[in-house]
Design a protein around this motif. Structure first.
Motif, short mmCIF file in Angstrom:
data_model
loop_
_atom_site.label_atom_id
_atom_site.label_comp_id
_atom_site.label_asym_id
_atom_site.label_seq_id
_atom_site.Cartn_x
_atom_site.Cartn_y
_atom_site.Cartn_z
N ALA A 38 0.82 -1.21 0.00
CA ALA A 38 0.00 0.00 0.00
C ALA A 38 0.85 1.27 0.00
CB ALA A 38 -0.95 0.00 1.19
N LYS A 44 1.17 -0.78 -6.43
CA LYS A 44 -0.30 -0.70 -6.49
C LYS A 44 -0.76 -0.64 -7.94
CE LYS A 44 -1.11 2.83 -3.67
NZ LYS A 44 -1.71 3.77 -2.72
N VAL A 59 -5.87 -1.80 -3.18
CA VAL A 59 -4.74 -2.14 -2.33
C VAL A 59 -4.87 -1.30 -1.08
CG1 VAL A 59 -2.23 -2.20 -2.14
CG2 VAL A 59 -3.31 -2.62 -4.37
N MET A 60 -4.78 -1.93 0.08
CA MET A 60 -4.97 -1.21 1.33
C MET A 60 -4.10 -1.77 2.44
SD MET A 60 -8.78 -2.62 2.32
CE MET A 60 -9.43 -1.92 0.84
N THR A 61 -3.95 -0.98 3.48
CA THR A 61 -3.22 -1.43 4.66
C THR A 61 -4.12 -2.37 5.47
OG1 THR A 61 -4.03 0.39 6.00
CG2 THR A 61 -1.94 0.76 4.81
#
Length: 161
Positions: A38, A44, A59-61
């Motif tokens: 991320a 990403k 896309v993420m934490t």
């Protein structure tokens, strides 16, 4: 959020995921969950380009997934969660996201890791995370593609420890 597949595969979105797994699970969204990925605009972008055009990819934490997991925008959305490691999966489960099964597709060898199959390498931190997940009742199954026979990761760990 209707989680159709939670998978650990350090390659994330690649041919098997983009074609076979997305088709067999009937998902409409891939959520790549990784603090490291991320933070990289290039990674990403590349992951989103690798996904099938009909499947929305984010896309993420880890903390962002936990934050949005019960948001109404994800109601009834069929998702695939992709992780690079079991520690992130354990954090998600500990935060209350229910995962019945985690598929392990590939974890590459690096310094300090030991090979437990020809495509899965683990270190002590990985093993502890897998044990935690197992104690939470999460099935840990190894399959590169859906047609492979399921193998229990915990049974393999018992043999190599």
């Amino acid at each position: 959020m209707d989680i159709k597949l939670a998978r650990i595969d350090d390659r994330l979105v690649h041919g098997q995921v983009a074609t076979t797994w997305t088709r067999i699970t009937g998902i409409s969204r891939i959520l790549v969950v990784s603090d490291e990925v991320a933070s990289s605009e290039l990674r990403k972008f590349l992951l989103m380009q690798a996904a099938p055009p009909e499947v929305k990819t984010n896309v993420m934490t880890v903390s962002k997934l936990i934050e949005v997991s019960d948001h109404t925008l994800l109601d009834n959305v069929k998702v695939m969660l992709l992780f690079t490691n079991p520690t992130d999966v354990a954090e998600v489960v500990e935060a209350g996201i229910n995962l019945e099964t985690v598929n392990i597709g590939g974890m590459k060898f690096s310094q300090g890791k030991k090979m437990i199959t020809n495509f899965i390498s683990v270190d002590d931190q990985d093993i502890e995370a897998f044990k935690f997940l197992s104690l939470q009742g999460v099935e840990l199954e190894i399959r590169k593609v859906p047609s492979d026979r399921k193998q229990s990761l915990i049974e393999i760990l018992k043999k190599v420890e």
